[in-house]
Design an enzyme around this catalytic site. Structure first.
Site, short mmCIF file in Angstrom:
data_model
loop_
_atom_site.label_atom_id
_atom_site.label_comp_id
_atom_site.label_asym_id
_atom_site.label_seq_id
_atom_site.Cartn_x
_atom_site.Cartn_y
_atom_site.Cartn_z
N ARG A 46 20.76 -9.55 -2.29
CA ARG A 46 19.78 -9.08 -1.29
C ARG A 46 20.41 -7.99 -0.43
O ARG A 46 19.77 -7.03 -0.03
CB ARG A 46 19.29 -10.26 -0.42
CG ARG A 46 18.45 -9.79 0.76
CD ARG A 46 17.61 -10.88 1.40
NE ARG A 46 18.20 -12.20 1.40
CZ ARG A 46 19.18 -12.63 2.22
NH1 ARG A 46 19.68 -11.83 3.14
NH2 ARG A 46 19.63 -13.86 2.13
N TYR A 98 -3.66 6.18 4.32
CA TYR A 98 -3.86 5.10 3.35
C TYR A 98 -4.40 3.86 4.06
O TYR A 98 -3.88 3.47 5.12
CB TYR A 98 -2.52 4.81 2.65
CG TYR A 98 -2.58 3.58 1.77
CD1 TYR A 98 -3.56 3.46 0.79
CD2 TYR A 98 -1.67 2.54 1.92
CE1 TYR A 98 -3.64 2.33 -0.01
CE2 TYR A 98 -1.74 1.41 1.12
CZ TYR A 98 -2.73 1.31 0.16
OH TYR A 98 -2.80 0.19 -0.63
N ASP A 170 5.03 9.98 6.09
CA ASP A 170 4.77 9.37 4.79
C ASP A 170 4.60 10.53 3.81
O ASP A 170 3.60 11.24 3.84
CB ASP A 170 3.51 8.50 4.86
CG ASP A 170 3.27 7.74 3.55
OD1 ASP A 170 3.69 8.26 2.49
OD2 ASP A 170 2.67 6.65 3.59
N LYS A 195 4.44 5.80 -6.73
CA LYS A 195 3.60 6.94 -7.09
C LYS A 195 4.41 8.00 -7.84
O LYS A 195 4.87 7.74 -8.93
CB LYS A 195 2.93 7.47 -5.83
CG LYS A 195 2.31 6.36 -4.95
CD LYS A 195 1.14 5.68 -5.62
CE LYS A 195 0.76 4.32 -5.09
NZ LYS A 195 0.90 4.00 -3.70
O1 P1T Z 1 1.50 0.45 -2.83
P1 P1T Z 1 2.79 0.57 -2.08
O2 P1T Z 1 3.95 0.95 -2.92
O3 P1T Z 1 3.05 -0.60 -1.20
O4 P1T Z 1 2.59 1.86 -1.11
C1 P1T Z 1 1.64 1.91 -0.09
C2 P1T Z 1 1.25 3.32 0.22
C3 P1T Z 1 1.89 3.98 1.27
N1 P1T Z 1 1.58 5.24 1.60
C4 P1T Z 1 0.64 5.95 0.93
C5 P1T Z 1 0.32 7.34 1.34
C6 P1T Z 1 -0.04 5.34 -0.13
O5 P1T Z 1 -0.96 6.06 -0.78
C7 P1T Z 1 0.27 4.00 -0.50
C8 P1T Z 1 -0.44 3.30 -1.59
N2 P1T Z 1 -1.62 3.93 -2.02
C9 P1T Z 1 -2.44 3.50 -3.02
C10 P1T Z 1 -2.24 2.40 -3.73
C11 P1T Z 1 -3.60 4.37 -3.28
O6 P1T Z 1 -4.24 4.25 -4.34
O7 P1T Z 1 -3.89 5.22 -2.44
#
Ligand code: P1T
Length: 381
Positions: A46, A98, A170, A195
């Site tokens: 961890r 988001y 972000d 992503k």
């Molecule tokens: O899904 P995760 O890895 O926990 O990330 C969250 C997140 C954070 N910031 C942005 C700008 C994001 O678009 C996302 C996740 N977004 C999607 C799943 C979506 O389809 O927009």
């Protein structure tokens, strides 16, 4: 070192034991110690994992930071940043973002006495009115999800700095290939590596990159204390994805521009949101702070109805109806019922997120096929 070379090599060395060129997946939860407290820098997985360490070094290099801290998801990374705040503190955030980020600030952190204000960060007067001694963090998402607005990172960060407020960007929609917020004055960059960094829709992971030693230490402390760490196999997948980040994003941006132009000329489409279009209000700003316009495109239909949106969303054959973005394959989504369903409708409408808004994550397929697919779905209206 230029970007493509860094993507492939930064932090990555052949394995010292075997010479393996690819970073091994250290699938272990613990490490043998020679005597109590005598070890090779790794005690418990961890706290430290060699596969994760390589990914963290690589990400720090891509964002021109000094360190990166990886988490089990983008949301876990954001959670760690918000945990540096105290009850009574306030956040000033982009008003288009988001849905999950909005949900974490409003539904979770408000209970702990942390208040978020959502505002158009381009409206300096409104922003200034919200700043108070309680303001501890600016949350900047740019390009925004899903309206693809662009926030002037330099301007917001210099305003924040004048008030001693921390800034976090972000950078998920841009990826480090297109934008490096730390170079523009931000203190923290956060990514949903799920992503563009991962790039193949096969892993969920989050990352924070910083340029300050103390902040890095605090976040590593939280990473270990909270324990929302990514597994070594997930770290390996993101590392592998990053090796082609530059060529994937390059191609996806080219495709997205053509898709946006096609949509703009389409009689069934009323509005296209893409900063790469010359008449987009953010075009010049995007040109200034980004090295390309990204591969996300949102659009609205002439008949602004839920039914028409559903018809288009149900009829594409190559664009897959799914949440997420940034993979090699093109996706189509309906923010109002999918990614942004957790934001109240009246809040969504304020930023133009209508019931008929459709969001595309343009992939790296042949663009002629993508356009043909959208045409056959739109013609059914
Ligand atoms: O899904 P995760 O890895 O926990 O990330 C969250 C997140 C954070 N910031 C942005 C700008 C994001 O678009 C996302 C996740 N977004 C999607 C799943 C979506 O389809 O927009």
């Amino acid at each position: 070192m230029k970007f493509g070379t860094k993507a492939i090599h930064a932090g990555v060395e052949p394995d010292p034991v075997t010479g393996a060129v690819m970073t091994p997946i250290y699938q272990t939860s613990t490490y043998a110690q020679e005597a109590p407290g005598q070890h090779k820098g790794y005690e418990y997985a961890r706290t430290q994992n060699p596969t994760r360490s390589v990914l963290e070094k690589n990400l720090a290099a891509l964002e021109n930071g000094i360190d990166a801290i990886c988490f089990a998801s983008g949301m876990a990374a954001m959670d760690a940043i918000l945990r540096t705040l105290n009850p009574g503190d306030e956040i000033i955030s982009t008003n288009d973002l988001y849905g999950g980020s909005y949900r974490l600030m409003v539904r979770v952190y408000e209970r702990f006495g942390v208040k978020a204000h959502f505002v158009d960060l381009g409206d300096q007067e409104k922003v200034k009115k919200l700043i108070s001694p309680k303001t501890k963090l600016f949350w900047i998402e740019t390009p925004t999800n899903p309206m693809l607005n662009i926030v002037d990172i330099k301007k917001v960060c210099s305003m924040a700095k004048a008030h001693g407020i921390l800034t976090c960007v972000d950078n998920t929609f841009a990826s480090p290939y297109l934008q490096n917020p730390l170079d523009l004055g931000a203190d923290i960059v956060v990514h949903s590596a799920t992503k563009y960094l991962g790039g193949h829709s096969d892993v969920v992971l989050g990352a924070i990159i910083v340029k300050d030693e103390k902040l890095a230490q605090d976040l590593h402390f939280l990473q270990n204390a909270m324990g929302a760490v990514p597994g070594p196999h997930d770290c390996f997948l993101v590392l592998r994805g990053i090796k082609t980040l530059h060529i994937r994003v390059e191609r996806a941006c080219k495709n997205a521009k053509k898709v946006a132009k096609f949509l703009q000329a389409h009689p069934k489409v009323s509005k296209v949101y893409y900063p790469g279009l010359k008449d987009n209000p953010y075009h010049e700003l995007a040109k200034e702070q980004m090295r390309g316009f990204g591969a996300m495109v949102s659009f609205d239909l002439q008949k602004d109805t839920f039914e028409d949106a559903i018809r288009v969303l149900s009829n594409t054959r190559i664009f897959t109806l799914a949440e997420s973005l940034g993979g090699v394959e093109s996706l189509i989504g309906h923010p109002a019922t999918m990614t942004h369903a957790s934001i109240p409708r009246e809040e969504r409408l304020k930023v133009g997120l209508t019931d008929s808004l459709i969001r595309l994550s343009v992939g790296i397929e042949d663009v002629e096929d993508l356009i043909e697919d959208l045409e056959q779905a739109l013609v059914q209206l």
